[in-house]
Design a protein around this motif. Structure first.
Motif, mmCIF file in Angstrom:
data_model
loop_
_atom_site.group_PDB
_atom_site.id
_atom_site.type_symbol
_atom_site.label_atom_id
_atom_site.label_comp_id
_atom_site.label_asym_id
_atom_site.label_seq_id
_atom_site.Cartn_x
_atom_site.Cartn_y
_atom_site.Cartn_z
ATOM 1 N N SER A 179 1.399 12.056 18.173
ATOM 2 C CA SER A 179 0.687 12.373 16.767
ATOM 3 C C SER A 179 1.229 11.093 15.867
ATOM 4 O O SER A 179 2.060 10.214 15.676
ATOM 5 C CB SER A 179 1.143 13.384 15.917
ATOM 6 O OG SER A 179 2.571 12.887 15.562
ATOM 7 N N GLY A 180 0.058 10.386 15.229
ATOM 8 C CA GLY A 180 0.144 9.194 14.188
ATOM 9 C C GLY A 180 -1.548 7.797 14.751
ATOM 10 O O GLY A 180 -2.161 8.568 15.502
ATOM 11 N N PRO A 181 -1.210 7.215 14.226
ATOM 12 C CA PRO A 181 -2.939 6.279 14.083
ATOM 13 C C PRO A 181 -2.947 6.294 15.788
ATOM 14 O O PRO A 181 -3.547 5.942 16.032
ATOM 15 C CB PRO A 181 -2.597 5.412 13.304
ATOM 16 C CG PRO A 181 -0.861 5.180 13.314
ATOM 17 C CD PRO A 181 -0.855 6.250 13.060
ATOM 18 N N ASN A 182 -1.842 6.128 16.672
ATOM 19 C CA ASN A 182 -1.805 5.720 17.819
ATOM 20 C C ASN A 182 -3.201 6.498 18.414
ATOM 21 O O ASN A 182 -3.295 6.359 19.808
ATOM 22 C CB ASN A 182 -0.891 5.505 18.533
ATOM 23 C CG ASN A 182 -0.383 4.007 18.458
ATOM 24 O OD1 ASN A 182 -1.215 3.041 17.564
ATOM 25 N ND2 ASN A 182 0.808 3.951 18.818
ATOM 26 N N THR A 183 -2.480 8.462 18.351
ATOM 27 C CA THR A 183 -3.409 9.061 18.946
ATOM 28 C C THR A 183 -4.465 8.499 18.673
ATOM 29 O O THR A 183 -5.207 8.848 20.316
ATOM 30 C CB THR A 183 -2.773 9.987 18.282
ATOM 31 O OG1 THR A 183 -1.930 10.328 18.144
ATOM 32 C CG2 THR A 183 -4.039 11.597 18.757
ATOM 33 N N PHE A 184 -5.722 8.722 18.054
ATOM 34 C CA PHE A 184 -7.558 8.073 18.038
ATOM 35 C C PHE A 184 -7.378 6.511 18.594
ATOM 36 O O PHE A 184 -8.323 6.393 18.316
ATOM 37 C CB PHE A 184 -7.508 8.715 16.920
ATOM 38 C CG PHE A 184 -7.821 9.970 16.316
ATOM 39 C CD1 PHE A 184 -8.101 11.169 17.450
ATOM 40 C CD2 PHE A 184 -6.245 10.468 15.569
ATOM 41 C CE1 PHE A 184 -8.325 12.503 16.790
ATOM 42 C CE2 PHE A 184 -6.167 11.643 15.225
ATOM 43 C CZ PHE A 184 -7.216 13.200 15.825
ATOM 44 N N LEU A 185 -6.243 5.696 18.707
ATOM 45 C CA LEU A 185 -6.918 4.281 19.478
ATOM 46 C C LEU A 185 -7.318 4.627 20.602
ATOM 47 O O LEU A 185 -8.569 3.319 20.903
ATOM 48 C CB LEU A 185 -5.256 3.927 19.333
ATOM 49 C CG LEU A 185 -5.617 1.934 19.155
ATOM 50 C CD1 LEU A 185 -6.932 1.498 18.049
ATOM 51 C CD2 LEU A 185 -4.401 1.393 19.174
ATOM 52 N N VAL A 220 -2.143 15.741 13.771
ATOM 53 C CA VAL A 220 -3.369 15.241 14.899
ATOM 54 C C VAL A 220 -4.929 15.462 14.367
ATOM 55 O O VAL A 220 -5.682 15.007 13.527
ATOM 56 C CB VAL A 220 -3.444 15.747 16.597
ATOM 57 C CG1 VAL A 220 -4.521 15.011 17.039
ATOM 58 C CG2 VAL A 220 -1.959 14.900 16.417
ATOM 59 N N PHE A 221 -5.244 17.057 14.223
ATOM 60 C CA PHE A 221 -6.608 17.205 13.772
ATOM 61 C C PHE A 221 -6.608 17.241 12.689
ATOM 62 O O PHE A 221 -7.512 17.262 11.410
ATOM 63 C CB PHE A 221 -6.705 18.729 14.387
ATOM 64 C CG PHE A 221 -6.559 18.621 15.749
ATOM 65 C CD1 PHE A 221 -7.634 18.127 16.070
ATOM 66 C CD2 PHE A 221 -5.859 19.000 16.497
ATOM 67 C CE1 PHE A 221 -7.951 18.291 17.580
ATOM 68 C CE2 PHE A 221 -5.171 18.807 18.459
ATOM 69 C CZ PHE A 221 -6.943 18.041 18.639
ATOM 70 N N ARG A 222 -5.407 17.174 11.469
ATOM 71 C CA ARG A 222 -5.988 16.948 9.970
ATOM 72 C C ARG A 222 -6.405 15.757 9.822
ATOM 73 O O ARG A 222 -7.078 15.029 8.893
ATOM 74 C CB ARG A 222 -4.713 16.917 9.374
ATOM 75 C CG ARG A 222 -3.809 18.594 8.390
ATOM 76 C CD ARG A 222 -3.138 18.331 7.374
ATOM 77 N NE ARG A 222 -1.841 18.009 7.995
ATOM 78 C CZ ARG A 222 -0.804 18.964 9.049
ATOM 79 N NH1 ARG A 222 -1.308 20.053 8.556
ATOM 80 N NH2 ARG A 222 0.381 18.050 8.602
ATOM 81 N N SER A 223 -5.977 14.748 10.493
ATOM 82 C CA SER A 223 -6.051 13.302 10.398
ATOM 83 C C SER A 223 -7.399 12.824 11.447
ATOM 84 O O SER A 223 -7.857 11.735 11.117
ATOM 85 C CB SER A 223 -5.384 12.279 10.938
ATOM 86 O OG SER A 223 -4.695 12.296 12.244
ATOM 87 N N GLY A 267 7.294 14.162 13.783
ATOM 88 C CA GLY A 267 6.430 14.285 12.812
ATOM 89 C C GLY A 267 6.325 14.365 11.919
ATOM 90 O O GLY A 267 6.859 13.317 11.303
ATOM 91 N N GLY A 268 4.184 14.387 11.249
ATOM 92 C CA GLY A 268 5.086 14.056 10.206
ATOM 93 C C GLY A 268 4.469 12.804 10.210
ATOM 94 O O GLY A 268 4.160 12.063 10.740
ATOM 95 N N GLY A 269 4.240 12.651 8.172
ATOM 96 C CA GLY A 269 3.824 11.089 7.878
ATOM 97 C C GLY A 269 4.947 10.452 7.211
ATOM 98 O O GLY A 269 5.117 9.328 6.544
ATOM 99 N N GLY A 270 6.464 11.267 7.617
ATOM 100 C CA GLY A 270 7.643 10.098 6.275
ATOM 101 C C GLY A 270 7.786 9.007 7.436
ATOM 102 O O GLY A 270 7.401 8.328 8.085
ATOM 103 N N GLU A 271 9.218 8.394 5.908
ATOM 104 C CA GLU A 271 9.784 7.471 6.619
ATOM 105 C C GLU A 271 10.347 7.592 7.919
ATOM 106 O O GLU A 271 9.941 6.329 8.654
ATOM 107 C CB GLU A 271 10.841 6.914 5.980
ATOM 108 C CG GLU A 271 11.524 5.433 6.005
ATOM 109 C CD GLU A 271 12.677 5.476 4.836
ATOM 110 O OE1 GLU A 271 13.737 4.529 5.396
ATOM 111 O OE2 GLU A 271 13.026 6.130 3.712
ATOM 112 N N THR A 272 10.882 8.286 8.570
ATOM 113 C CA THR A 272 11.222 8.813 9.757
ATOM 114 C C THR A 272 10.571 8.959 11.115
ATOM 115 O O THR A 272 10.466 8.562 12.920
ATOM 116 C CB THR A 272 12.406 9.235 9.994
ATOM 117 O OG1 THR A 272 12.361 10.667 9.952
ATOM 118 C CG2 THR A 272 13.529 8.828 8.821
#
Length: 371
Positions: A63-69, A107-110, A13-18
Motif C-alpha cells: 500500500s502507498g504511492p508505489n501501488t499505483f505506480l 489502497v482503495f481510499r487513495s 499500513g496507513g500514512g504515518g511516520e513509520t
C-alpha cells in the motif's frame, strides 16, 4: 514461536511516520530503474495479442504511492502503443494482490486521488481500466487457468512462504544463535534450509503463474537479491545482521530475553541471479527473455540522516513481524538503536548498496506454439 506468514506478514499500513507508504523510496527507485524492461515486456505482449480486454496482475502490491505506480506505467505504455498503432484502447482489469493483512483500505481510499492525478497528467483517461484487490498468497493459485495477460512483481519474492524447517536447537542452543536469517556465522545446515525453502517456493510460484497465464502472456519480476555466491557475504544480509545486533544489544541490557531472540527467525531470503535462473531452468515453464542485476545505494542522503532513513525503511517492512514476536513495547527503542548502529558503524564508512535482480519471463509453452 512459529510465524504464520499469511497471518502476520504485511508492511506497516496507513500514512504515518513509520508506514510503508512513507518509507518505500527504495522500492520506488527499483520500479523506475526497471521501467525499460517493463515497457519492452508489455509492448511485446500487446503487439502479439492486440487484445480487446487485458488482465494485468501486480503481485505483492502493498500500500502507498508505489501501488499505483505500476498501474500508471502500464496504462501509459498501452496508451502510447494504441496511438502509434492506431488501435482502439483495450479495457484493462488490474488485480492488486497481497496477503490478507495488507492495508487494502488505504489502497482503495487513495485510488480516486491517483486516477485524478493520471487524468490531469494525460489530459483524460485514455485507457479504460478497473482495479480490484485480491488477498491471498502467490505461493499457490490465485486466478483461473489461462486468464492473465501479464504478471508483475517487485521485491515480494524475497519473502518465503514460511520460516524454513530445521532451524531449531541442538542441546538447547539455537542453531542460528544471535541471528534471525542467514549470517556470516550461520552453520551450513541453516544456509541450506533457507536455500531449499527458496527453491521450493519459487518453483511453486512459477508453476502457479504458468497455469494462470494466457497464451502470449508474460511476466516481469524484480527481486531484492544478492550478488555474492554465499548469501552471508552480501550487503542485504549484512543489514539484517545489524538488526540482529540491535536485538542482541537489548538482550545485554536486560530489555528482552536471549531465548526470545533465539526463537525469532524470518521467512526471508535474498537469492542470487544464478539461483533464480537455475530454478526457472529446472522448473521449465518459463524462458528468461532478459535478466539483469542493478547495484545501487540503499540510501543516498547524508550519512547521519541515512542511519535514520535506512532504519525507517527496515521498520516499515519488519515491524509487524517483530511486534508479533516481541510485542510493541520495544519498537521505538529497537529502531532508534538500529539507526545509531547503522550511522556509526556502517554508513559513515561506506554507502550500503543493495542488489536488484530483474527478470522478464515468457512461458516456454507459449514460445513453442509460436507466440
Amino acid at each position: 514461536m512459529v510465524i504464520k506468514v499469511e497471518r502476520v506478514l504485511h508492511m506497516v499500513g496507513g500514512g504515518g511516520e513509520t508506514s510503508y507508504a512513507t518509507n518505500s523510496r527504495l522500492q520506488e527507485k527499483a520500479i523506475y530503474r526497471t521501467k525499460p524492461i517493463l515497457e519492452i515486456a508489455v509492448a511485446e505482449m500487446y503487439r502479439t495479442l492486440l487484445p480487446e480486454k487485458m488482465v494485468v496482475v501486480d503481485l505483492g502490491c502493498s500500500s502507498g504511492p508505489n501501488t499505483f505506480l505500476v498501474v500508471s506505467e502500464v496504462l501509459g505504455i498501452v496508451g502510447d502503443l494504441c496511438r502509434r498503432l492506431e488501435q482502439k484502447p483495450p479495457e484493462i482489469q488490474f488485480f492488486l494482490n497481497d496477503l490478507p493483512g495488507n492495508d487494502f483500505n488505504n489502497v482503495f481510499r487513495s485510488l480516486e486521488r491517483y486516477e485524478k492525478k493520471m487524468e490531469e497528467e494525460n489530459g483524460g483517461l485514455l485507457v479504460p481500466h478497473y482495479v480490484v484487490g485480491v488477498p491471498g498468497s502467490f505461493y499457490g493459485r490465485l486466478f483461473p487457468c489461462n486468464t492473465v495477460h501479464f504478471f508483475h512483481s517487485s521485491y515480494c519474492l524475497t519473502w518465503l512462504s514460511q520460516v524454513p524447517q530445521g532451524l531449531g536447537s541442538e542441546q538447547g542452543v539455537p542453531l542460528n544463535k544471535g541471528n534471525f536469517c542467514i549470517a556470516e556465522n550461520s552453520p551450513p545446515q541453516v544456509v541450506k534450509a533457507y536455500q531449499e525453502q527458496h527453491r521450493r517456493d519459487f518453483s511453486t510460484f512459477l508453476k502457479s503463474r504458468y497455469v494462470e497465464l494466457s497464451i502470449g502472456g508474460g511476466m516481469v519480476s524484480t527481486f531484492l537479491g544478492i550478488k555474492s555466491k554465499h548469501p552471508a557475504n552480501d550487503e542485504l544480509n549484512y543489514l539484517y545482521g545489524l538488526v540482529a545486533e540491535a536485538l542482541n544489544a537489548m538482550v545485554s541490557q536486560g530489555i528482552i530475553s536471549e531465548n526470545k531472540v533465539g526463537t525469532f527467525n524470518l521467512p526471508i531470503y535474498g537469492a542470487s541471479m544464478q539461483e533464480v535462473k537455475s530454478v526457472i531452468g529446472v522448473e521449465g515453464s518459463f524462458d528468461v527473455e532478459k535478466a539483469e542485476s542493478i547495484w545501487d545505494p540503499f540510501d543516498d542522503s547524508d550519512n547521519v540522516l541515512s542511519g535514520k532513513n535506512v532504519a525507517s525503511t527496515l521498520q516499515a517492512v519488519m515491524e509487524p513481524l517483530i511486534s508479533h514476536h516481541f510485542g510493541d513495547a520495544i519498537l521505538h527503542e529497537l529502531f532508534s538503536l538500529l539507526a545509531d548502529i547503522i550511522t556509526a558503524r556502517h554508513l559513515l564508512k561506506d554507502k550500503c548498496n543493495y542488489t536488484v535482480l530483474n527478470s522478464n519471463s515468457l512461458s516456454s509453452c507459449h514460445r513453442r506454439h509460436g507466440h
